[in-house]
Design a protein around this motif. Structure first.
Motif, PDB file in Angstrom:
ATOM      1  N   CYS A 118       0.612  -3.445  -7.675  1.00 23.43           N
ATOM      2  CA  CYS A 118       0.954  -3.634  -6.265  1.00 23.43           C
ATOM      3  C   CYS A 118       0.376  -4.936  -5.700  1.00 23.43           C
TER       4      CYS A 118
ATOM      5  N   LEU B  48      -6.880   1.050 -11.343  1.00 25.78           N
ATOM      6  CA  LEU B  48      -6.847  -0.404 -11.492  1.00 25.78           C
ATOM      7  C   LEU B  48      -5.456  -0.897 -11.856  1.00 25.78           C
TER       8      LEU B  48
ATOM      9  N   GLY C 187      -9.870  -4.313  -8.120  1.00 27.04           N
ATOM     10  CA  GLY C 187      -9.890  -2.916  -7.745  1.00 27.04           C
ATOM     11  C   GLY C 187     -10.639  -2.672  -6.454  1.00 27.04           C
TER      12      GLY C 187
ATOM     13  N   PHE D  78      -2.706  -6.507  -6.047  1.00 25.52           N
ATOM     14  CA  PHE D  78      -4.100  -6.681  -5.649  1.00 25.52           C
ATOM     15  C   PHE D  78      -4.875  -7.280  -6.815  1.00 25.52           C
TER      16      PHE D  78
ATOM     17  N   ALA E 204       1.780   1.706  -3.485  1.00 31.49           N
ATOM     18  CA  ALA E 204       0.605   2.138  -4.240  1.00 31.49           C
ATOM     19  C   ALA E 204       0.328   3.621  -4.030  1.00 31.49           C
TER      20      ALA E 204
ATOM     21  N   TYR F 180      -6.855   0.313   0.797  1.00 41.49           N
ATOM     22  CA  TYR F 180      -6.285   1.666   0.744  1.00 41.49           C
ATOM     23  C   TYR F 180      -7.032   2.601   1.698  1.00 41.49           C
TER      24      TYR F 180
ATOM     25  N   LEU G 142       0.821  -1.209   0.000  1.00 36.54           N
ATOM     26  CA  LEU G 142       0.000   0.000   0.000  1.00 36.54           C
ATOM     27  C   LEU G 142       0.857   1.263   0.000  1.00 36.54           C
TER      28      LEU G 142
ATOM     29  N   HIS H 111     -10.927  -4.717  -3.824  1.00 37.77           N
ATOM     30  CA  HIS H 111     -10.080  -5.117  -2.700  1.00 37.77           C
ATOM     31  C   HIS H 111      -9.031  -4.048  -2.425  1.00 37.77           C
ATOM     32  N   PHE H 112      -8.440  -3.542  -3.498  1.00 34.49           N
ATOM     33  CA  PHE H 112      -7.426  -2.499  -3.354  1.00 34.49           C
ATOM     34  C   PHE H 112      -8.025  -1.249  -2.704  1.00 34.49           C
ATOM     35  N   SER H 113      -9.187  -0.831  -3.183  1.00 33.65           N
ATOM     36  CA  SER H 113      -9.811   0.379  -2.665  1.00 33.65           C
ATOM     37  C   SER H 113     -10.145   0.249  -1.180  1.00 33.65           C
TER      38      SER H 113
ATOM     39  N   ALA I 125      -3.467  -0.947  -8.764  1.00 33.90           N
ATOM     40  CA  ALA I 125      -3.847  -2.106  -7.949  1.00 33.90           C
ATOM     41  C   ALA I 125      -3.104  -3.352  -8.406  1.00 33.90           C
TER      42      ALA I 125
END
Length: 333
Positions: free
Chosen positions: A290, A284, A295, A292, A272, A302, A269, A297-299, A287
């Motif tokens: 890095c 995306l 998107g 993930f 990211a 984050y 993170l 899950h990443f959001s 994501a």
């Protein structure tokens, strides 16, 4: 190579530049003059419009001139911090290209190399940049030979990671132009008792950063840093560290007070966030870069770490920093 005439250094200050990086590069020149008893160097502060410019600390520095002025210079050092990727003033780039064509030595400090790269002045040169800007720099300029050094001196290009590394670079320049004895005197003047070469590391070792000495845990941390884009499974990480999965979990719990997963996702993170702040890459793509899978899950991850979704975080940074930047619609002077 000895320099005879007084050399004029122009410090191109970009809004939000690091005051420490600037001071670390200008103060050795002042000391060289004082200790030699001669005016070996003189310097000017240059800004896009010739107006005072604020450092990241809020302190403003008065300008000696603007990028539109025809100032005779022997060297230009671009001092930038914050998010240098947002600075796109064509006046600034025209100024740098014009002096590069004249054979002026061009350099960048901290985030400054970003502007040199944007101006097309680092293609074919070896360079470095502050470690916090490395991930976005690599994404934006994959063709440029970037190293992790404290500073790089490659023909007519000087690049420096910033901070106190600026002092190391300027000391090397003084030594090349006026001899090792004067450079040593400058170091002693500022109580620098340990000399660092340009190829030295920018960051502390993992042992120092995490405060641990267990070699198996250090191997695990190194493997994690090396695989941010394609994270290893716990089994793969354990194998790389030479222990079992249960042992690796115990090592993280006992030495770091957290889990393997928590440390891994924090590393990813942090990388990211640098990409969100300093590149225009789609969220995306960041994501995926890095590690993930989706998107969403990443959001969520984050937002949990930084308090904002990546898109909102990017917008907030852009709005904040664009308010301090010169207009981007200027025509080259």
């Amino acid at each position: 190579m000895q320099a005879s005439a007084t050399r004029h250094v122009g410090f191109l200050l970009i809004p939000g530049f690091s005051l420490l990086s600037y001071a670390s590069t200008v103060e050795p020149l002042r000391a060289a003059n004082r200790l030699s008893g001669r005016d070996l160097y003189r310097w000017s502060q240059i800004t896009d419009r010739g107006r005072p410019v604020a450092a990241s600390s809020g302190l403003s520095i008065a300008a000696s001139g603007s990028v539109g002025d025809d100032i005779p210079l022997d060297m230009i050092l671009v001092c930038a911090g914050g998010n240098p990727a947002l600075h796109r003033s064509v006046r600034t780039f025209a100024f740098l290209r014009r002096h590069a064509r004249r054979g002026v030595t061009i350099g960048g400090v901290s985030g400054g190399p970003y502007l040199l790269a944007r101006a097309g002045l680092l293609d074919g040169y070896r360079c470095t940049i502050h470690w916090d800007h490395m991930a976005p720099f690599r994404e934006d300029f994959p063709q440029i030979d970037m190293t992790h050094a404290l500073y790089e001196i490659d023909r007519g290009r000087l690049t420096c990671a910033g901070g106190i590394a600026g002092f190391d670079m300027m000391r090397a320049i003084i030594a090349a132009e006026h001899g090792a004895a004067l450079a040593a005197s400058v170091s002693e003047w500022f109580l620098q008792t340990q000399l660092r070469s340009g190829g030295g590391p920018q960051r502390m070792t993992l042992r120092e950063r995490y405060g641990v000495a267990n070699p198996k845990l250090l191997r695990a941390l190194q493997a994690m840093e090396d695989t941010a884009q394609t994270p290893l499974t716990r089994t793969e990480l354990a194998r790389a560290s030479g222990v079992s999965v249960r042992q690796i979990e115990r090592l993280f719990a006992s030495h770091l007070g957290t889990s393997v997963g928590d440390v891994y996702i924090k590393m990813r993170l942090d990388r990211a966030r640098a990409l969100v702040h300093e590149t225009a890459l789609p969220i995306l793509e960041i994501a995926v870069a890095c590690g993930f899978a989706t998107g969403s899950h990443f959001s969520r991850a984050y937002r949990a770490r930084f308090g904002k979704a990546p898109s909102r975080d990017r917008k907030a940074v852009i709005l904040e920093q664009e308010s301090t930047l010169p207009p981007q619609t200027d025509k080259p002077s």
